[in-house]
Design a protein around this motif. Sequence first.
Motif, PDB file in Angstrom:
ATOM      1  N   GLU A  61     -20.060 -35.522  -8.162  1.00 24.64           N
ATOM      2  CA  GLU A  61     -19.416 -34.231  -8.420  1.00 24.64           C
ATOM      3  C   GLU A  61     -20.414 -33.193  -8.935  1.00 24.64           C
ATOM      4  OE1 GLU A  61     -16.688 -33.252  -7.395  1.00 24.64           O
ATOM      5  OE2 GLU A  61     -15.005 -34.605  -7.745  1.00 24.64           O
ATOM      6  N   LEU A  62     -21.573 -33.639  -9.388  1.00 27.29           N
ATOM      7  CA  LEU A  62     -22.588 -32.702  -9.873  1.00 27.29           C
ATOM      8  C   LEU A  62     -23.225 -31.893  -8.746  1.00 27.29           C
ATOM      9  CD1 LEU A  62     -24.475 -34.872 -12.517  1.00 27.29           C
ATOM     10  CD2 LEU A  62     -23.045 -32.868 -12.981  1.00 27.29           C
ATOM     11  N   TYR A  63     -22.894 -32.228  -7.496  1.00 27.94           N
ATOM     12  CA  TYR A  63     -23.447 -31.462  -6.384  1.00 27.94           C
ATOM     13  C   TYR A  63     -23.241 -29.970  -6.588  1.00 27.94           C
ATOM     14  CZ  TYR A  63     -19.043 -29.843  -4.471  1.00 27.94           C
ATOM     15  OH  TYR A  63     -17.858 -29.167  -4.307  1.00 27.94           O
ATOM     16  N   TYR A  64     -22.156 -29.599  -7.316  1.00 31.76           N
ATOM     17  CA  TYR A  64     -21.798 -28.189  -7.419  1.00 31.76           C
ATOM     18  C   TYR A  64     -22.805 -27.390  -8.253  1.00 31.76           C
ATOM     19  CZ  TYR A  64     -18.836 -24.120  -7.184  1.00 31.76           C
ATOM     20  OH  TYR A  64     -18.367 -22.865  -6.907  1.00 31.76           O
ATOM     21  N   LEU A  65     -23.534 -28.046  -9.111  1.00 37.32           N
ATOM     22  CA  LEU A  65     -24.547 -27.328  -9.891  1.00 37.32           C
ATOM     23  C   LEU A  65     -25.759 -26.970  -9.045  1.00 37.32           C
ATOM     24  CD1 LEU A  65     -24.494 -29.098 -13.376  1.00 37.32           C
ATOM     25  CD2 LEU A  65     -23.558 -26.868 -12.731  1.00 37.32           C
ATOM     26  N   THR A  66     -25.892 -27.580  -7.881  1.00 35.93           N
ATOM     27  CA  THR A  66     -26.892 -27.167  -6.912  1.00 35.93           C
ATOM     28  C   THR A  66     -26.279 -26.276  -5.844  1.00 35.93           C
ATOM     29  OG1 THR A  66     -28.371 -29.066  -7.200  1.00 35.93           O
ATOM     30  CG2 THR A  66     -28.363 -28.043  -5.042  1.00 35.93           C
ATOM     31  N   ASP A  67     -25.100 -26.661  -5.381  1.00 38.20           N
ATOM     32  CA  ASP A  67     -24.488 -26.049  -4.201  1.00 38.20           C
ATOM     33  C   ASP A  67     -23.283 -25.186  -4.561  1.00 38.20           C
ATOM     34  OD1 ASP A  67     -24.171 -25.580  -1.484  1.00 38.20           O
ATOM     35  OD2 ASP A  67     -22.898 -27.321  -1.187  1.00 38.20           O
TER      36      ASP A  67
END
Length: 943
Positions: free
Chosen positions: A472-478
């Motif tokens: 779910e941490l993908y959002y801090l990149t994307d």
Amino acid sequence: MSYTPPTSHAPPPQAWELPFSREDPNMSVSLPGVVDTIKLLPLARRVGSYVYKEHRAGRTPIFDLNGITLSPPLPRSNAGVPLGGIGGGAIGRGFRGEFRRWSITPGRYRHSVIAGNAFSVRVGGKAVVLSMEAANDIPRSMKTWTWGSSPDIDLAARSTYHALFPRSWTVYSDPTNSNSRIEITSKQVSPFIPDNYTDSSLPTAVFEFTIVNSGDKDEDVSLMFTFENNDGGDEKDEAEHLRNNSSTAPRRHASTFDASGGNGSVVESAGISMRHTRRRKIAFEKGEDERMSTPVEEPFCSCTGPLKPPATYEEKTTFAMAVPGQEDGVDVSATVGFDPTNAVACEQLWTAFANDGRLGELNGDIKSTVGEQASALCQKTTVKANSSVTLKFSLSWDSPLAIFGCGDGLPRRHSIFFPNSASSQSSATAPALATIALTKYMSWESEIDAWQGPILTSPAVPNWFKNQLFNELYYLTDGGCVWVDSTQARKNDRGAGEGDAVKMDRNSGSVGDVDILAVCVAAMAKMEEINKASQTAQGDSAVIGEFLYLEGHEYIMYNTSDVHFYASFALAKLFPQIQLSVLRDFGLSVFQEDIEERKLLGEGERALRKVNGALVHDLGSPSEYPILKVNAYNFQDVSRWKDLPSKFVLMIVREVKDESVDKTAFLKAVWPAMQSCMDRAAMLWDSDNTGMIKNEGFPDQTYDVWIADGVSAYTGGLWVAALFGMSKIAARMEDMERSLSYLDKAKRAKAIYNETLWNGEYYNYSEKGRYNSGSIMADQLCGQWWTRICGLENVCDEDVKAKSSLRKIHEYNVVRWKELCGGVLNGAVNGMKPDGTVDSSCLQSMEVWTGTTYGLASEFLCEASAIKGDSEEEKKERAWLWNAGFETARGVKEAGWEQYGFGFATPEAWDRKGAYRSLGYMRPLSIWSMVYDMDLSEEWFLV
């Protein structure tokens, strides 16, 4: 239990695993029913008019809706771990190997597969593209290439994807289907390093291919990386570019570079860099009705003067591909430039690779059709029998200025490590980034292993949760993230002609006269220095910079405070200095005023954009100029929202909970804003001085179409918790008079809250009966949850009330909802009626909100942790709460990621049929609340 990192190439067993052969679920957008559609026609007209006007003006509206049906983008359901660090723009990849999602330009998402961006392999005399693009999706110019989807290859039958952000692994068995004993594991690594404030900002990634030959004969193996000089812009962007530029296409340049020289601290590398320039219109021009009466002291953007900016500006991006320069037994070859739209050029490139496994320059007589350009790097080696070889590639992209709709921009965080990068579009930055990635990625992996290891081996959490937590941490990149140096507002190089482009020397083996190695050494030294200073910055933007991320891929607003309240657990846990800087920005916004009067979309009334003393809803839109022009949200009057002040206060209380860490400077910076917004709220919405604020009968909180009236479970509970927090902070600031005053208000508000809303089993949704006041709200204990998080006095006047409410929510909003959804765990629906039916009073009451589901799961765990006794009854209660919490959260994984195909694009919400609203959203980062204060080494929760 100790943690042993995985072998250099094997995916860890805790990673999320997907076979290439998985059938893609059909995504669908949530739409209202016929009756609701009729009711919503006036709203649709207002929204449609707004969206049309914004598109006509060249701006991206805050809701990414298009066409007469106001439809959001509908990408395919096969996203994977994105590339890059934080704030430099992201490139998304699909789990079958394609490059498919682009968010390099602030605020712009493009869902488009660029087929020419691919890895290809040659084994056993056969070559194949390691991508599964269907035949009808392959460009005509590349039909001669052999694709993984070809029936005689059928790559899907022998390939598996493994994701554990920020890394992924793809395992290909006999990738060319040539009966070889070759297995290739491709590992993708991006620099996402907790509590590292320099490396984590780098827009780069490394691809490490481990080739294992388990056969009894040697095999020649070649790997080719092709990449187009394209920032993901769509046809609309190209047309706009063509209208504003006398050339026939975006300007593109390619050159080779060489970073060598024997310096032991930097690897020798060789590669190709490509320059891309796109010209855009100024999207925001200051008008008479758009003015600030009290801007912040240090302008975030330099376009606030009396002169209107020019009509266009240029966005400049450099891409770089690199490989290690001198590896024993590895032959490196390249094609610096080829036209991916030219069938002859593409065929010649593929023929060279397929026949010999190496590349050479294309014939000079092949003419480009439109000037599009791409490059290719190739490595060839012999893998001996029963042995393995590792080959590495890196990719970087440097868009040094984050340029907003006003036409001006700020240097991105990574650009401050490279001299002259932001001001002159240095030709060295992208090649240096690619070289640094090859140099440092193994140390990045060591730090990632050290961070992830204790969670991956913890007996306290189930295995499915381990990969979900990280992915779910993908959002801090994307998440449309922009991390900038706000002290250096820059005029962009608008209107530059072709002659202003940096000169590239294609023959010297370098980029111009720049020493890439020296640039790398200097940048790495600067990064170490800045990272050290960042550790104790207490959120000071002069050191940390400004971090902005979108509410969602489709909701184009930065740092929405009501949603960040949930998502902030990820930053607070992993990048606490960034979280402090965001809160400082919120604090400064309290004293801003914007007297622009707007027509609001919700009911059509008019209201001021920003009122002095009120907390912002958001820090603006990339279509205007964020931080100066705040509150891009124009659906409701956010100056009347009841939850925003409380959320601001509670986030601050959480950040200073550990009093052993000095945060005096931070508290001094935000304390005046805390008082201002809370005192204003009390003055307006506690007019009878009871201590408790009341909702006003319109959607005046984060559930912005779900009406509460009078005292409500959600905003009322947050208010009580915030008053206790204000008392605590006032005492920290040695203002005991204020501390006692806030404490008195908190206790009176707590009494009213419990007397008014408690019905014997749970807390009613709201005080008055007009809007389903007896509904069982999944998020009713949000305030109680935060008192547990912050170590404050409880909102519930008895512990049994919290536990009783949670049992009711679990029984109705989780288990009963599961039954209504065909027996599949589906998260927690927002509203249920006591008769076991869904609260259908509005769209949002019928939805699952993924982020609040994770928050509810965290509240289960918090209440479990609060039980300290060892009696059998207490152990059972603790175990039940613990298991119910993970069961609730598992619904997001099983329904959203597994059944509906929302992996790496978790939406804000979905309905009973899995139709989504706002794909790719900030709030699911709240999953990190589930481990925020958890001791992962204990098994006390088990019966």
